[in-house]
Scaffold this active site. Structure first.
Site, PDB file in Angstrom:
ATOM      1  N   HIS A 190       0.817  -1.209   0.000  1.00  0.00           N
ATOM      2  CA  HIS A 190       0.000   0.000   0.000  1.00  0.00           C
ATOM      3  C   HIS A 190       0.851   1.260   0.000  1.00  0.00           C
ATOM      4  O   HIS A 190       0.438   2.294  -0.497  1.00  0.00           O
ATOM      5  CB  HIS A 190      -0.976  -0.036   1.168  1.00  0.00           C
ATOM      6  CG  HIS A 190      -2.092  -0.984   0.893  1.00  0.00           C
ATOM      7  ND1 HIS A 190      -2.594  -1.854   1.813  1.00  0.00           N
ATOM      8  CD2 HIS A 190      -2.783  -1.208  -0.250  1.00  0.00           C
ATOM      9  CE1 HIS A 190      -3.544  -2.572   1.258  1.00  0.00           C
ATOM     10  NE2 HIS A 190      -3.680  -2.212   0.016  1.00  0.00           N
ATOM     11  N   CYS A 503      -5.615  -9.701 -23.425  1.00  0.00           N
ATOM     12  CA  CYS A 503      -5.198  -9.219 -22.102  1.00  0.00           C
ATOM     13  C   CYS A 503      -3.928  -9.954 -21.696  1.00  0.00           C
ATOM     14  O   CYS A 503      -3.484 -10.875 -22.360  1.00  0.00           O
ATOM     15  CB  CYS A 503      -6.215  -9.549 -21.023  1.00  0.00           C
ATOM     16  SG  CYS A 503      -7.866  -9.223 -21.399  1.00  0.00           S
TER      17      CYS A 503
END
Ligand code: PEP
Ligand code: MG
Length: 552
Positions: A190, A503
């Site tokens: 994070h 993808c």
């Protein structure tokens, strides 16, 4: 001058004085008197409550400084704190093994860290960093330490630490942060997300604990190369300032492409969609002019929970995605759990060969109830924008018949309940296995579009484990076998009049050119690579034989 090499997590070059964050180590102080398991469990519960409240404050601060998307990190931490399996493990250690609260929590943390560490998927592995962060706070609380914010000097600094927590960064004044470097940490932590949001360079994993260095020593951080130079010479600073200038110019050239069409020199349009794993990436994607989101892996959403998120929670999340993209196309892939992406609440039992085992659509069809819940949530969110769904790891028509049956059942149910939903929503089939590619003609009637998953299609065609670094050389997405499968799949899609998107990792320039020549309709790229991918496509001339020289 000393140079350290780590991992470039957030791009950019910066130099300036360093501020070393030295954390208070939580001393494992044990209460006086005889061991009392009941009391220890109580202490653990109180510590959890304290940390929960502290995280609430951090959430509020992050909300104000960075916005809701970033602040949600701390909601995830609160959920980890409340994770019942972790609590059972820690309390089990206290009650059954007669451990003090801090020992019980530390032991449970190790148990879960070991589980995370064995996962081949980097995103999941790095959740152990979050777990350490949350556990560290509980240990601090047990030692009577309250979290306090880190006071930076009055001037801008490069923040360095052994391990820096996202919660620490939120409490710092962003105007005083030039960049970061840390001993530990990885690309999807994070802190990495926050650094990218703040657009400051970040190098992690330099492997050295520099805590004894004097505060204010000068350093240079190159987040593109993953380099940290302590006490750089004037000559080095001059070199890097030139490099910074060049990078800036390249970035400015790329930014001019934001509103330009994604079309080859000879006029062949190729749609360019983003490949995102977190909704907070949408802002960048929109800024860089992507036509939409080509793949959102729904398991990344499911991983934030320690239980299966209910339909309403999912619906609100998918709706946020579609509304955030303001009418642009969004493709959400249905749950691709199992193998390198296990979910604690979806037990798989012992899988002798997980990549070939119970995973993805197989798992969805094994437990249709949660799958229908996901389909219902998607269909409902589809009423709020341009949403499509796609199904991973398909190998047979039989599977797609079942999926379509459940899709129709979900629609019928919503209809009967009088719920708002998108009746015409598209459902695509991912072509990730040779079986699917070779039977594309048979699958086409069940697919509104095909989406080739390069990562898995390469892995399964070449029988090369995509997660094994020793096989990196053998893992060749542009192997003729893979390209032939794609070619035949595109041909079948043309016959059936359905589009094909690609993808997965397309970092090889030559591969993008080959795909363009095979006439795929769309490709995806991660947010940070959209403009480079567009520049590459715009430099291709498909009317020329062979391969055109690709410009960066
Ligand atoms: C792929 O396999 O290429 C893909 C897009 O899915 P994932 O990487 O999540 O398996
Ligand atoms: Mg895949």
């Amino acid at each position: 001058m000393i140079t350290f090499h780590g991992r470039g997590i957030s791009k950019g070059i910066v130099w300036g004085p360093v501020f070393f964050v030295r954390h208070n180590q939580a001393e494992a102080s044990q209460p006086q008197g005889d061991f009392n398991a009941y009391q220890e469990v109580e202490r653990y519960r109180r510590a959890r409550e304290q940390v929960y409240e502290e995280l609430e404050q951090v959430f509020q601060m992050a909300y104000v400084r960075f916005g809701k998307e970033q602040a949600d990190i701390f909601r995830v931490h609160q959920a980890m704190l409340e994770d019942q399996e972790f609590i059972n493990c820690a309390e089990g250690c206290i009650v059954n093994e007669r451990m003090y609260a801090s020992q019980g929590v530390a032991t449970a943390c190790k148990v879960f860290e070991n589980i995370f560490a064995q996962l081949p998927n980097e995103y999941l592995r790095e959740r152990s960093g979050d777990l350490r962060e949350v556990t560290g706070k509980v240990l601090q609380a047990l030692s009577g330490i309250r979290s306090s914010s880190i006071a930076l000097p009055e001037y801008p600094v490069i923040v360095a630490a052994k391990d820096l927590l996202a919660a620490d960064v939120v409490t710092m004044d962003p105007k005083r942060i030039l960049g970061f470097f840390t001993k530990h940490g990885g690309a999807t932590s994070h802190l990495a997300i926050l650094a990218r949001t703040m657009s400051v360079p970040f190098v992690s994993g330099i492997g050295e604990d520099l805590g004894r260095m004097p505060q204010d020593i000068q350093a240079l951080v190159d987040g593109s190369q993953g380099t940290v130079i302590l006490a750089p010479s004037q000559l080095t600073i001059r070199e890097y300032s030139q490099k910074k200038q060049q990078l800036l110019q390249k970035q400015q050239r790329l930014e001019q492409l934001r509103r330009k069409p994604c079309v080859t020199k000879d006029g062949t349009p190729i749609h360019l969609y983003a490949d995102i794993s977190r909704p907070e990436e949408m802002e960048r994607v929109l800024l860089d002019g992507a036509e939409g989101i080509g793949i959102f892996r729904s398991e990344f959403f499911f991983m934030n929970y320690s239980y299966y998120p209910d339909e309403e929670t999912q619906f609100r999340f998918y709706r946020r995605l579609v509304q955030g993209m303001h009418g642009r196309r969004v493709v959400v892939r249905t749950l691709d759990a199992g193998a390198d992406k296990p979910l604690s609440y979806l037990p798989l039992g012992e899988q002798p060969n997980p990549a070939l085992g119970m995973r993805a659509v197989r798992l969805s069809l094994r437990d249709p109830q949660p799958f229908v819940q996901q389909l219902r949530a998607l269909l409902r969110a589809g009423a709020y924008g341009n949403l499509s769904a796609m199904v991973p790891m398909v190998i047979s028509v039989g599977e797609m018949k079942q999926v379509r049956g459940l899709w129709e059942r979900a629609k019928r149910e919503l209809e009967q309940e009088g719920q708002l939903y998108e009746e015409q929503m598209e459902l695509g089939v991912m072509i990730e296995t040779p079986a699917a590619a070779m039977t594309a003609d048979l699958l086409a009637p069940y697919a509104d579009f095909f989406s080739i998953g390069m990562n898995d299609l390469t892995q399964y065609t070449l029988a090369v484990d995509r997660t094994n670094p020793e096989l990196a050389q053998a893992y060749q997405p542009s192997h003729p076998a893979v390209l032939r499968l794609i070619e035949s799949c595109v041909e079948q899609a043309r016959r059936a009049n359905i589009p094909v998107q690609v993808c997965g990792t397309l970092s090889q320039k030559v591969l993008v050119e080959k795909l363009a020549r095979l006439k795929v309709d769309a490709i995806t790229a991660p947010p940070g690579e959209l403009l480079e991918r567009k520049a590459l496509i715009r430099s291709l001339d498909l009317s020329e034989p062979g391969f055109a020289k690709a410009q960066p």
